[in-house]
Motif scaffolding. Structure first.
Motif, mmCIF file in Angstrom:
data_model
loop_
_atom_site.group_PDB
_atom_site.id
_atom_site.type_symbol
_atom_site.label_atom_id
_atom_site.label_comp_id
_atom_site.label_asym_id
_atom_site.label_seq_id
_atom_site.Cartn_x
_atom_site.Cartn_y
_atom_site.Cartn_z
ATOM 1 N N ILE A 248 0.754 -1.120 -0.082
ATOM 2 C CA ILE A 248 -0.183 0.019 0.023
ATOM 3 C C ILE A 248 0.836 1.500 -0.139
ATOM 4 O O ILE A 248 0.493 2.074 -0.693
ATOM 5 C CB ILE A 248 -0.799 0.062 1.072
ATOM 6 C CG1 ILE A 248 -2.119 -0.870 0.943
ATOM 7 C CG2 ILE A 248 -1.613 1.286 1.445
ATOM 8 C CD1 ILE A 248 -3.045 -1.271 2.008
ATOM 9 N N LEU A 249 1.748 1.040 0.985
ATOM 10 C CA LEU A 249 2.768 2.399 0.945
ATOM 11 C C LEU A 249 3.570 2.548 -0.598
ATOM 12 O O LEU A 249 3.707 3.855 -1.021
ATOM 13 C CB LEU A 249 3.936 2.042 1.995
ATOM 14 C CG LEU A 249 3.391 2.190 3.487
ATOM 15 C CD1 LEU A 249 4.627 1.871 4.297
ATOM 16 C CD2 LEU A 249 3.144 3.490 3.670
ATOM 17 N N SER A 250 3.676 1.503 -1.133
ATOM 18 C CA SER A 250 4.562 1.737 -2.638
ATOM 19 C C SER A 250 3.419 2.187 -3.726
ATOM 20 O O SER A 250 3.709 3.115 -4.598
ATOM 21 C CB SER A 250 4.852 0.393 -3.135
ATOM 22 O OG SER A 250 5.935 -0.161 -2.195
ATOM 23 N N LEU B 122 8.554 3.292 -2.609
ATOM 24 C CA LEU B 122 8.716 2.016 -3.253
ATOM 25 C C LEU B 122 9.607 0.821 -2.143
ATOM 26 O O LEU B 122 10.807 0.698 -2.507
ATOM 27 C CB LEU B 122 9.276 2.205 -4.573
ATOM 28 C CG LEU B 122 8.590 3.021 -5.560
ATOM 29 C CD1 LEU B 122 9.372 3.268 -6.828
ATOM 30 C CD2 LEU B 122 7.175 2.670 -5.892
ATOM 31 N N THR B 123 8.880 0.534 -1.152
ATOM 32 C CA THR B 123 9.688 -0.118 -0.422
ATOM 33 C C THR B 123 9.048 -1.745 -0.327
ATOM 34 O O THR B 123 7.918 -1.838 -0.992
ATOM 35 C CB THR B 123 9.646 0.334 1.132
ATOM 36 O OG1 THR B 123 10.492 -0.475 1.957
ATOM 37 C CG2 THR B 123 8.116 0.293 1.741
ATOM 38 N N GLY B 124 9.565 -2.481 0.323
ATOM 39 C CA GLY B 124 8.901 -3.979 0.420
ATOM 40 C C GLY B 124 8.963 -4.443 1.908
ATOM 41 O O GLY B 124 9.340 -3.632 2.846
ATOM 42 N N GLU B 125 8.751 -5.729 2.051
ATOM 43 C CA GLU B 125 8.489 -6.229 3.344
ATOM 44 C C GLU B 125 9.820 -6.155 4.253
ATOM 45 O O GLU B 125 9.936 -5.700 5.439
ATOM 46 C CB GLU B 125 7.777 -7.753 3.362
ATOM 47 C CG GLU B 125 7.666 -8.060 4.656
ATOM 48 C CD GLU B 125 7.076 -9.488 4.686
ATOM 49 O OE1 GLU B 125 6.992 -10.226 5.633
ATOM 50 O OE2 GLU B 125 6.840 -10.002 3.388
ATOM 51 N N ALA C 171 3.473 6.027 6.322
ATOM 52 C CA ALA C 171 3.488 7.143 5.428
ATOM 53 C C ALA C 171 3.845 8.399 5.541
ATOM 54 O O ALA C 171 5.077 8.876 4.794
ATOM 55 C CB ALA C 171 2.083 7.045 4.507
ATOM 56 N N LYS C 172 3.552 9.018 6.608
ATOM 57 C CA LYS C 172 3.932 10.259 6.903
ATOM 58 C C LYS C 172 5.505 10.456 7.505
ATOM 59 O O LYS C 172 6.362 11.098 7.113
ATOM 60 C CB LYS C 172 3.177 11.071 8.045
ATOM 61 C CG LYS C 172 1.609 11.103 7.667
ATOM 62 C CD LYS C 172 0.755 11.639 8.846
ATOM 63 C CE LYS C 172 -0.516 11.979 8.544
ATOM 64 N NZ LYS C 172 -1.456 12.405 9.766
ATOM 65 N N LEU D 127 17.367 8.597 4.483
ATOM 66 C CA LEU D 127 17.191 7.072 4.455
ATOM 67 C C LEU D 127 16.690 7.028 3.018
ATOM 68 O O LEU D 127 15.450 7.476 2.574
ATOM 69 C CB LEU D 127 16.349 6.587 5.382
ATOM 70 C CG LEU D 127 16.116 4.855 5.439
ATOM 71 C CD1 LEU D 127 17.473 4.168 5.548
ATOM 72 C CD2 LEU D 127 15.260 4.349 6.173
ATOM 73 N N ASP D 128 17.324 5.946 2.276
ATOM 74 C CA ASP D 128 16.652 5.566 0.910
ATOM 75 C C ASP D 128 16.109 4.163 0.991
ATOM 76 O O ASP D 128 16.703 3.208 1.213
ATOM 77 C CB ASP D 128 18.026 5.528 -0.067
ATOM 78 C CG ASP D 128 17.279 5.020 -1.367
ATOM 79 O OD1 ASP D 128 16.105 5.080 -1.586
ATOM 80 O OD2 ASP D 128 18.285 4.726 -2.450
ATOM 81 N N VAL D 129 14.851 4.132 1.146
ATOM 82 C CA VAL D 129 13.733 3.255 1.530
ATOM 83 C C VAL D 129 13.448 2.222 0.044
ATOM 84 O O VAL D 129 13.093 1.835 0.021
ATOM 85 C CB VAL D 129 12.568 3.321 2.096
ATOM 86 C CG1 VAL D 129 13.140 3.773 3.708
ATOM 87 C CG2 VAL D 129 11.656 4.475 1.565
ATOM 88 N N THR D 130 13.718 3.256 -1.101
ATOM 89 C CA THR D 130 13.397 2.917 -2.286
ATOM 90 C C THR D 130 14.418 2.168 -3.148
ATOM 91 O O THR D 130 14.248 1.553 -4.216
ATOM 92 C CB THR D 130 12.716 4.189 -2.997
ATOM 93 O OG1 THR D 130 14.015 5.086 -3.414
ATOM 94 C CG2 THR D 130 11.829 4.852 -2.586
#
Length: 260
Positions: A163-165, A171-174, A240-241, A252-255
């Motif tokens: 949902i966040l992606s 664009l993160t994953g589990e 999300a926030k 932080l680069d979560v993507t």
């Protein structure tokens, strides 16, 4: 053909415009009723197929307002943390939509006597068939939204990452989401190296823990497994926030990298 109909939900206006026979909801009204801030930002996150702009009369004169389709309305409802979101959705499906569709046509020529009766019978049969089809189509979707918005509705970390992606451009994953949550006081691993939720996140309504079970392969007895960490609708919004701020600051680069 368009037709604007104002409805009232707990003293707040919800305007619905009929475009080519289909209802479209004024996005600003939905956002206000559901306590969702920044309707402009919300509109940008909706697919083009479920949103458009339409010129509507307002006290200040005609204005181009964002409107969303029935499918778009459901997407907006799921984003709300307001407890009345479920009641609002049920009001839409039980009161608003039937009121809009009860005639099925506009501008019908004046009829009388047998012609009027015959026309009424034809319209009634058509309306019943249409409503039955719509109920069959909408019921699974409505039940899914109710389940998500209910007090026990929550998501796995994997589902939350999707949902966040999809909805927030994160664009993160589990695996990455779990790592971030563990590093930022959302979850931890106990002595058995099992993921658990911090109690304060549970108290905030952001996380929940649901017990899982399975049948013992030899005895057939029901065995309780380690509780699974689940993310609530409120938790998805909070994540999300937080993640948007972190990514925007470049901390932080979560993507990047493997988002699996």
């Amino acid at each position: 053909m368009t037709d604007l109909t104002p409805f009232d939900f707990d003293g707040q206006a919800v305007r619905v415009v009929t475009i080519d026979g289909e209802p479209w909801f004024v996005l600003a009204d939905l956002a206000r009723v559901l306590d969702i801030a920044a309707p402009g930002r919300l509109a940008a996150r909706l697919d083009e197929g479920v949103r458009q702009t339409h010129t509507l009369p307002t006290p200040g004169g005609p204005q181009n307002l964002a409107v969303v389709s029935e499918a778009g309305m459901y997407e907006v409802v799921i984003r709300s943390d307001k407890p009345d979101a479920v009641r609002f959705r049920r009001w839409i499906t039980s009161d608003v939509l039937p009121a809009i569709r009860k005639t099925g046509a506009y501008g019908t020529p004046a009829l009388n006597g047998p012609e009027l009766l015959a026309h009424a019978v034809i319209e009634a049969h058509a309306l019943i068939a249409a409503n039955e089809a719509k109920i069959l189509a909408l019921t699974p979707r409505a039940e899914a939204f109710d389940a998500f918005l209910s007090t026990s509705g929550d998501l796995s970390v994997n589902e939350a990452a999707k949902i966040l992606s999809r909805d927030n451009g994160i664009l993160t994953g589990e695996k990455r989401l779990r790592a971030w949550m563990q590093a930022n006081g959302w979850i931890y691993r106990n002595e058995a190296d099992e993921p658990r939720a911090y109690q304060r996140r549970v108290d905030q309504g952001a996380l929940a823990e649901r017990a899982r079970w399975h049948h013992h392969p030899e005895t057939g007895e029901r065995v309780i497994d380690t509780p699974q960490v689940r993310v609530t609708a409120k938790g998805v919004e909070a994540l999300a926030k937080s993640l948007t701020k972190v990514v925007d600051r470049g901390e932080l680069d979560v993507t990047g990298g493997d988002a699996a």
